[in-house]
Design a protein around this motif. Structure first.
Motif, PDB file in Angstrom:
ATOM      1  N   GLU A   1       0.843  -1.184   0.000  1.00 49.77           N
ATOM      2  CA  GLU A   1       0.000   0.000   0.000  1.00 49.77           C
ATOM      3  C   GLU A   1       0.886   1.244   0.000  1.00 49.77           C
ATOM      4  N   ILE A   2       0.290   2.371  -0.377  1.00 52.60           N
ATOM      5  CA  ILE A   2       1.043   3.609  -0.595  1.00 52.60           C
ATOM      6  C   ILE A   2       0.644   4.649   0.440  1.00 52.60           C
ATOM      7  N   LEU A   3       1.642   5.305   1.004  1.00 59.27           N
ATOM      8  CA  LEU A   3       1.419   6.479   1.841  1.00 59.27           C
ATOM      9  C   LEU A   3       1.723   7.708   0.995  1.00 59.27           C
ATOM     10  N   PHE A   4       0.733   8.585   0.862  1.00 61.85           N
ATOM     11  CA  PHE A   4       0.859   9.792   0.049  1.00 61.85           C
ATOM     12  C   PHE A   4       0.813  11.000   0.972  1.00 61.85           C
ATOM     13  N   LEU A   5       1.893  11.769   0.980  1.00 59.83           N
ATOM     14  CA  LEU A   5       1.992  12.955   1.824  1.00 59.83           C
ATOM     15  C   LEU A   5       2.051  14.201   0.949  1.00 59.83           C
ATOM     16  N   ALA A   6       1.222  15.196   1.255  1.00 59.92           N
ATOM     17  CA  ALA A   6       1.185  16.426   0.457  1.00 59.92           C
ATOM     18  C   ALA A   6       0.994  17.615   1.383  1.00 59.92           C
ATOM     19  N   HIS A   7       1.630  18.725   1.054  1.00 59.53           N
ATOM     20  CA  HIS A   7       1.565  19.910   1.901  1.00 59.53           C
ATOM     21  C   HIS A   7       0.233  20.637   1.794  1.00 59.53           C
ATOM     22  N   ARG A   8      -0.557  20.289   0.792  1.00 55.45           N
ATOM     23  CA  ARG A   8      -1.866  20.925   0.594  1.00 55.45           C
ATOM     24  C   ARG A   8      -2.814  19.877   0.041  1.00 55.45           C
ATOM     25  N   ILE A   9      -4.034  19.835   0.557  1.00 52.25           N
ATOM     26  CA  ILE A   9      -4.996  18.814   0.151  1.00 52.25           C
ATOM     27  C   ILE A   9      -5.117  18.781  -1.371  1.00 52.25           C
ATOM     28  N   PRO A  10      -4.939  17.610  -1.977  1.00 49.30           N
ATOM     29  CA  PRO A  10      -4.934  17.523  -3.447  1.00 49.30           C
ATOM     30  C   PRO A  10      -6.344  17.441  -4.043  1.00 49.30           C
ATOM     31  N   TRP A  11      -7.239  18.211  -3.492  1.00 49.38           N
ATOM     32  CA  TRP A  11      -8.634  18.182  -3.934  1.00 49.38           C
ATOM     33  C   TRP A  11      -9.270  19.523  -3.616  1.00 49.38           C
ATOM     34  N   PRO A  12      -9.963  20.144  -4.576  1.00 48.61           N
ATOM     35  CA  PRO A  12     -10.017  19.797  -5.995  1.00 48.61           C
ATOM     36  C   PRO A  12      -8.791  20.338  -6.724  1.00 48.61           C
ATOM     37  N   ALA A  13      -8.683  20.020  -7.995  1.00 47.44           N
ATOM     38  CA  ALA A  13      -7.533  20.467  -8.797  1.00 47.44           C
ATOM     39  C   ALA A  13      -7.789  21.893  -9.287  1.00 47.44           C
ATOM     40  N   ASP A  14      -7.646  22.863  -8.373  1.00 49.99           N
ATOM     41  CA  ASP A  14      -8.048  24.226  -8.713  1.00 49.99           C
ATOM     42  C   ASP A  14      -6.938  25.256  -8.541  1.00 49.99           C
ATOM     43  N   ARG A  15      -5.685  24.811  -8.368  1.00 49.91           N
ATOM     44  CA  ARG A  15      -4.541  25.711  -8.384  1.00 49.91           C
ATOM     45  C   ARG A  15      -3.316  24.890  -8.773  1.00 49.91           C
ATOM     46  N   GLY A  16      -2.210  25.588  -9.125  1.00 53.07           N
ATOM     47  CA  GLY A  16      -1.087  24.915  -9.753  1.00 53.07           C
ATOM     48  C   GLY A  16      -0.581  23.678  -9.054  1.00 53.07           C
ATOM     49  N   ASP A  17      -0.201  23.796  -7.762  1.00 55.56           N
ATOM     50  CA  ASP A  17       0.360  22.640  -7.085  1.00 55.56           C
ATOM     51  C   ASP A  17      -0.675  21.546  -6.884  1.00 55.56           C
TER      52      ASP A  17
ATOM     53  N   ASP B   1      -5.531  24.525   3.914  1.00 58.46           N
ATOM     54  CA  ASP B   1      -5.182  25.918   4.179  1.00 58.46           C
ATOM     55  C   ASP B   1      -6.261  26.651   4.964  1.00 58.46           C
ATOM     56  N   ASP B   2      -7.517  26.257   4.765  1.00 58.56           N
ATOM     57  CA  ASP B   2      -8.626  26.986   5.378  1.00 58.56           C
ATOM     58  C   ASP B   2      -9.842  26.073   5.459  1.00 58.56           C
ATOM     59  N   ASP B   3     -10.941  26.623   5.974  1.00 59.22           N
ATOM     60  CA  ASP B   3     -12.160  25.824   6.138  1.00 59.22           C
ATOM     61  C   ASP B   3     -12.707  25.352   4.797  1.00 59.22           C
TER      62      ASP B   3
ATOM     63  N   ASP C   1     -10.983  24.418   2.174  1.00 62.24           N
ATOM     64  CA  ASP C   1     -10.250  23.211   1.807  1.00 62.24           C
ATOM     65  C   ASP C   1     -10.641  22.024   2.688  1.00 62.24           C
ATOM     66  N   MET C   2     -10.871  22.269   3.971  1.00 60.79           N
ATOM     67  CA  MET C   2     -11.304  21.181   4.855  1.00 60.79           C
ATOM     68  C   MET C   2     -12.603  20.557   4.362  1.00 60.79           C
ATOM     69  N   GLY C   3     -13.437  21.371   3.739  1.00 62.81           N
ATOM     70  CA  GLY C   3     -14.709  20.875   3.238  1.00 62.81           C
ATOM     71  C   GLY C   3     -14.581  19.869   2.110  1.00 62.81           C
ATOM     72  N   PHE C   4     -13.375  19.789   1.496  1.00 59.01           N
ATOM     73  CA  PHE C   4     -13.178  18.841   0.403  1.00 59.01           C
ATOM     74  C   PHE C   4     -12.600  17.507   0.877  1.00 59.01           C
ATOM     75  N   ALA C   5     -12.312  17.384   2.170  1.00 57.01           N
ATOM     76  CA  ALA C   5     -11.693  16.152   2.667  1.00 57.01           C
ATOM     77  C   ALA C   5     -12.555  14.924   2.359  1.00 57.01           C
ATOM     78  N   GLU C   6     -13.849  15.041   2.570  1.00 56.72           N
ATOM     79  CA  GLU C   6     -14.728  13.901   2.343  1.00 56.72           C
ATOM     80  C   GLU C   6     -14.810  13.509   0.881  1.00 56.72           C
ATOM     81  N   ALA C   7     -14.478  14.425  -0.025  1.00 60.83           N
ATOM     82  CA  ALA C   7     -14.535  14.121  -1.453  1.00 60.83           C
ATOM     83  C   ALA C   7     -13.551  13.024  -1.836  1.00 60.83           C
ATOM     84  N   MET C   8     -12.515  12.824  -1.017  1.00 61.12           N
ATOM     85  CA  MET C   8     -11.525  11.791  -1.320  1.00 61.12           C
ATOM     86  C   MET C   8     -11.930  10.408  -0.830  1.00 61.12           C
ATOM     87  N   ASP C   9     -12.993  10.315  -0.023  1.00 61.55           N
ATOM     88  CA  ASP C   9     -13.295   9.063   0.661  1.00 61.55           C
ATOM     89  C   ASP C   9     -13.592   7.900  -0.278  1.00 61.55           C
ATOM     90  N   GLY C  10     -14.166   8.171  -1.413  1.00 63.42           N
ATOM     91  CA  GLY C  10     -14.441   7.082  -2.343  1.00 63.42           C
ATOM     92  C   GLY C  10     -13.228   6.622  -3.120  1.00 63.42           C
TER      93      GLY C  10
END
Length: 402
Positions: free
Chosen positions: A3-19, A43-45, A47-56
């Motif tokens: 299995e893979i551990l993916f670490l990112a400095h900013r939530i990778p969801w949604p794809a709405d800025r360069g990084d 970064d803010d509330d 972005d926190m709202g997109f956390a559940e979008a990754m669950d599937g």
């Protein structure tokens, strides 16, 4: 279990800025290979709202709101001898979550996106460790060291020096270090001496960025002619770019095209950016629902960045939308495209203003280069081809999805 551990400095969801565009597509590809556990910051509330979008998509996630003030990170950096930018992302709770995932025995691969997150990779991790630095952050701070007041010059010099040492240490540990372009990879290899440094470029979703796609059009009356810049407007290189263009290029342009408007499109504009709207012919939009609306309405897209690292997604997006792009050498670096054939690369603000005026005077030439730009992006910048290196580096058996 692999299995893979993916670490990112900013939530990778949604794809709405360069990084996030890069990390989003990398994450999706990794999820096609094996179960993925994601540790990241918001970064803010919003972005926190997109956390559940990754669950599937992901096997598990830990998303943490990053709230450490910069002054605290600065003190921590000075006391520990670490880069301030690394201490900005230091979190005991993320470290505990990472340790627990690794202790479970299922993690065979770690993919780390952005150097700040490398601090969480244990020294004794025996699996495969792929580090995506994206670009050479230490060089960026070094470039800032000659600007501003004496304290900030000292801080930036120190940050460049300490961060360069940190980058080198991580590169020696990683099985592979990725950079966004060949130029960045060469610079990084020269600075670190690491032997496993490779370029993995950015792609573009040409189905989404399609001038004939389905998106809201900018309703009339809209500015005509329209010059557009897109980007995150609290990012220093973007702030400096639009300020320079608004103050120095726009007066030259409006001398020939009095009705021309420069639209600065992107969320979180600083006060300095918002104040530009008081200048003749300058409009600051703030966040927009769909950047394609403004790209499609533009007569010309500009990317006049004086400091830039890696590949500028804003340039690829505009090219995919079949728009004529005027870029500085810094903004065009790393993009495989020909000046005068797929875009225009101009050396300074006067040349950029002159090129804008020429394109506004002859709209047909802009249309032709825009069409050539889109065909070039379709041929060379699809995400599947850009991420082919990732498949080889991870070494996991995959089924090629249709």
């Amino acid at each position: 279990m692999r299995e893979i551990l993916f670490l990112a400095h900013r939530i990778p969801w949604p794809a709405d800025r360069g990084d996030k565009i890069r990390s989003h597509h990398i994450l999706k590809r990794l999820c096609e290979m094996a179960p993925v556990h994601v540790g990241t910051f918001a970064d803010d509330d919003r972005d926190m709202g997109f956390a559940e979008a990754m669950d599937g998509l992901v096997a598990s996630r830990h998303v943490e709101l990053r709230s450490k003030p910069q002054w605290q990170a600065g003190i921590e950096g000075l006391l520990t001898g670490q880069p301030i930018s690394v201490r900005s992302f230091a979190s005991p709770s993320i470290q505990s979550w990472v340790n627990a995932r690794i202790a479970s025995g299922v993690v065979s691969h770690i993919f780390c996106f952005s150097g700040q997150m490398a601090q969480y990779v244990p020294m004794d991790f025996r699996g495969r460790f792929i580090m995506d630095f994206v670009d050479v952050d230490s060089a960026k701070f070094e470039s800032y060291a000659g600007e501003g007041h004496s304290l900030m010059r000292w801080v930036n010099r120190r940050e460049g020096r300490v961060l360069a040492r940190f980058e080198s240490e991580i590169a020696q540990r990683a099985d592979a270090s990725l950079l966004v372009s060949e130029a960045e990879a060469k610079l990084f290899q020269d600075r670190t001496g690491a032997s496993t440094v490779m370029a993995m470029g950015n792609g573009i979703d040409t189905g989404f960025y399609d001038p004939d796609g389905q998106y809201n059009k900018l309703h009339p009356p809209f500015p005509d002619p329209l010059i557009v810049f897109t980007g995150q407007m609290d990012y220093r290189p973007n702030v400096e770019a639009v300020s320079d263009f608004a103050h120095h290029a726009m007066p030259m342009i409006r001398a020939q095209h009095p009705e021309a408007t420069f639209a600065i499109v992107g969320r979180n504009p600083t006060q300095a950016v918002s104040d530009l709207s008081m200048l003749p012919g300058v409009q600051v939009t703030g966040a927009v629902d769909d950047v394609r609306t403004w790209l499609a309405a533009a007569d010309v897209i500009v990317a006049p960045l004086r400091i830039a690292r890696g590949i500028q997604n804003k340039v690829l997006e505009a090219m995919a939308m079949a728009k004529p792009v005027i870029a500085s050498p810094a903004a065009a670096e790393g993009i495989d495209a020909e000046h005068g054939q797929h875009l225009f690369v101009e050396e300074n603000i006067a040349a950029e203003a002159a090129r804008v005026c020429a394109l506004l005077a002859e709209p047909g030439s802009g249309l032709a280069i825009g069409q050539a730009a889109r065909m070039h992006v379709i041929a060379h910048y699809g995400w599947r081809s850009q991420l082919a290196l990732l498949d080889r580096l991870m070494g996991l058996v995959t089924d090629d999805p249709q």
